[in-house]
Design an enzyme around this catalytic site. Structure first.
Site, PDB file in Angstrom:
ATOM      1  N   GLU A  50     -10.188  42.761 -26.398  1.00 41.12           N
ATOM      2  CA  GLU A  50     -11.028  41.640 -26.801  1.00 41.12           C
ATOM      3  C   GLU A  50     -10.229  40.448 -25.788  1.00 41.12           C
ATOM      4  O   GLU A  50      -9.141  40.163 -26.104  1.00 41.12           O
ATOM      5  CB  GLU A  50     -10.729  40.955 -28.008  1.00 41.12           C
ATOM      6  CG  GLU A  50     -11.638  42.253 -29.025  1.00 41.12           C
ATOM      7  CD  GLU A  50     -13.251  42.479 -28.701  1.00 41.12           C
ATOM      8  OE1 GLU A  50     -13.766  41.744 -28.070  1.00 41.12           O
ATOM      9  OE2 GLU A  50     -13.642  43.593 -29.182  1.00 41.12           O
TER      10      GLU A  50
ATOM     11  N   CYS B 127     -11.335  31.902 -28.561  1.00 42.59           N
ATOM     12  CA  CYS B 127     -11.822  32.355 -27.186  1.00 42.59           C
ATOM     13  C   CYS B 127     -13.287  31.997 -26.934  1.00 42.59           C
ATOM     14  O   CYS B 127     -13.844  32.098 -26.163  1.00 42.59           O
ATOM     15  CB  CYS B 127     -11.689  33.783 -27.372  1.00 42.59           C
ATOM     16  SG  CYS B 127     -12.111  34.501 -28.910  1.00 42.59           S
TER      17      CYS B 127
END
Ligand code: NAD
Length: 515
Positions: free
Chosen positions: A286, A320
């Site tokens: 990720e 993020c």
């Protein structure tokens, strides 16, 4: 197992006086525990190392949060051996046995919620209203993945031929190296490691250098919950010193990583190289984002401006999923920008332990320097609309909420900055806005504010992001409700907190018997 259906852990309201008192008590408790030392945990061994990692409060860098041991390749080798040995027994335990340990860990976290929020505030510089959501997310991961494992424990149905039985079920993979970032120092660490363990794998847990103390507390909670020694080693250390070793070692079966694009790509490349292992390593990665909010010409402009500000500056833009670009239709550009600037200027920045603070510092000195560098780049590339100030880093790594007016190809509109910096971009149509939104290497989250059904339907399919949100914020994904993970250079498309996540930690097996 007769469990209640899954539901998300509720948040706490810190404007309630009693809750606030509880939080202040938790702050005192954490203050009393600052400065302790935390050894590595490998099987039954607790190991101090020559080197150490000193974790400091980013709001007040002279305050030491704690000191952890710092593993080298030697200790990484020990942890991989222990995980390999422990896998033999752990992989043969039942799903129920493993789920009960995870559920007990969730119960402990729930009981220690305020204290865990306190650690997040001190070690990661998060305000309590953010920290509560992130601790709740850790609890959600444990609850959700336990139920997911119980759903999958006997496999899933497939068809059988006449006179035969076909079975399709999952088995654990082996040793997983779990490498975590600092921005969700409890939630992501818990999510990645609990998914790996509840599926029957053993784990070498490498937390971020910036938040290794919270990770030590997590390791304690797992031990208290009854996790057998050796199932998860706590291995803080510098990624640059022992990361490559962990990833390349032939005992590693898979790597579960969350962090930046560059580290993720390096891990992916190293893991792919044959190094004597009789398998192809799996990498779940990720990675970063350059997420955008698109505002159409007929949108609810007040709500759009509010949600741009919330998404851009929550935890100082260090998510993020943070909105780091606002792409505004030219017809509403001036109006939306004015509202966004006004709300940005009203944000309260300061010590996250104080009430009424909206955002604190960036995480560490390196990040402070990096964000400061991007401010200079952005000023050269476009117009500084508001913000752009920094403090003396010795008194805290503060960067003021900043807005830059730039063109879509500007460096600050293309690269992940990971700080409180929003690039505002003008588009001449909705289609042009969507093109701009899609024109970065990333594809993590994305938002559209519009009342135009045709435009929303186009974005539903054409917005190249793993998580697309309409007419709301683009941050704060909930486990089991908004499975999370990006396209492109944002990752390997595995969706944390979703129904496809656990099978990626297991080997699917087909067994057919003819009668
Ligand atoms: P980072 O890549 O610097 O570090 C992440 C982890 O990798 C740390 O534990 C670090 O020690 C380790 N590491 C560094 N070099 C290594 C190597 N050679 N081998 C193995 N491990 C190594 O990232 P960060 O600054 O900790 O986190 C911020 C980044 O994480 C941002 O890019 C953000 O977008 C991303 N992120 C993504 C998601 C997501 O779900 N997609 C979630 C949170 C954060």
């Amino acid at each position: 197992m007769g469990l209640l259906p899954y539901k998300n852990e509720p948040y706490l309201d810190f404007t309630d006086e009693e809750v606030r008192r509880g939080l202040d008590d938790a702050f005192k408790q954490v203050e009393g525990d600052l400065g302790k030392s935390y050894p590595l945990r490998i099987g039954e061994s607790r190991i101090d190392t020559d080197g150490e990692i000193v974790s400091v409060n980013p709001s007040k860098p002279s305050q030491v949060i704690g000191r952890t041991a710092s593993a080298t390749e030697r200790e990484a080798d020990m942890a991989l051996s222990t995980a390999t040995k422990t896998f033999e027994g752990w992989s043969r335990t039942t799903a129920e046995y493993r789920a009960r340990i995870m559920l007990r860990a969730a119960g402990i976290m729930r009981r220690r919620k305020l204290e865990l929020i306190g650690w997040e505030v001190y070690e990661s510089g998060k305000v309590p209203s953010e920290a509560v959501a992130h601790v709740a997310e850790a609890i959600d991961f444990l609850e959700y993945y336990s139920r997911e494992m119980l759903r999958l424990k006997d496999g899933v149905p497939v068809y059988s031929l006449p006179g035969e039985e076909s079975r399709y079920f999952y088995q654990p993979m082996g040793v997983g190296v779990v490498i975590a970032p600092w921005n969700f120092p409890l939630a992501i660490l818990t999510g990645m490691s609990s998914a790996a363990m509840v599926t029957g794998n053993t784990v070498v847990l490498k937390p971020s250098e910036s938040t290794s103390v919270i990770a030590a507390i997590y390791a304690d909670i797992m031990a208290e919950a009854g996790l057998p020694e050796g199932v998860m080693s706590y291995l803080p250390g510098y990624g640059s010193e022992m990361g490559d070793y962990l990833v390349s070692d032939p005992r590693t079966r898979f790597v579960s990583f969350t962090g930046s694009m560059n580290t993720g790509l390096r891990i992916n490349e190293l893991a792919a190289k044959p190094n004597g292992q009789p398998w192809i390593k799996k990498v779940l990665a990720e990675m970063g984002g350059k997420d955008a909010m698109v505002v159409d010409d007929d949108a609810d402009l007040d709500s759009a401006a509010r949600d741009i500000v919330l998404s851009a500056y929550g935890y100082g833009g260090q998510k993020c999923s943070a909105a780091s670009r606002a792409i505004l239709h030219e017809k509403v550009y001036d109006t939306v920008l004015e509202k966004v600037v006004e709300q940005t200027n009203n944000l309260n920045q300061g010590q996250p332990t104080e009430p009424g603070i909206d955002l604190g510092p960036v995480i560490n000195h390196d990040q402070f320097e990096k964000v400061s560098g991007y401010l200079e780049t952005g000023k050269g590339e476009g117009e500084l609309i508001t913000g752009g100030d920094t403090t003396d880093p010795e008194s805290g790594y503060f960067v003021s909420p900043t807005i830059l007016g730039v063109n879509p190809r500007a460096t600050v509109a293309q690269e992940e900055i990971f700080g409180p910096v929003l690039s505002v971009i003008k588009a001449n149509s909705f289609e042009n806005a969507l093109e701009i939104a899609n024109d970065t290497p990333y594809g993590l989250t994305g938002g559209v504010y519009s009342r135009n059904r045709e435009h929303l339907e186009i974005a539903r399919h054409e917005y190249q992001a793993g998580n697309v949100y309409f007419n709301r914020t683009i941050t704060g994904s909930l486990v089991g409700v908004q499975p999370f993970g990006g396209f492109g250079m944002s990752g390997t498309d595995s969706k944390a907190g979703g129904p496809d996540y656990l099978p990626q930690h297991m080997l699917p097996r087909t067994v057919v018997e003819r009668f």
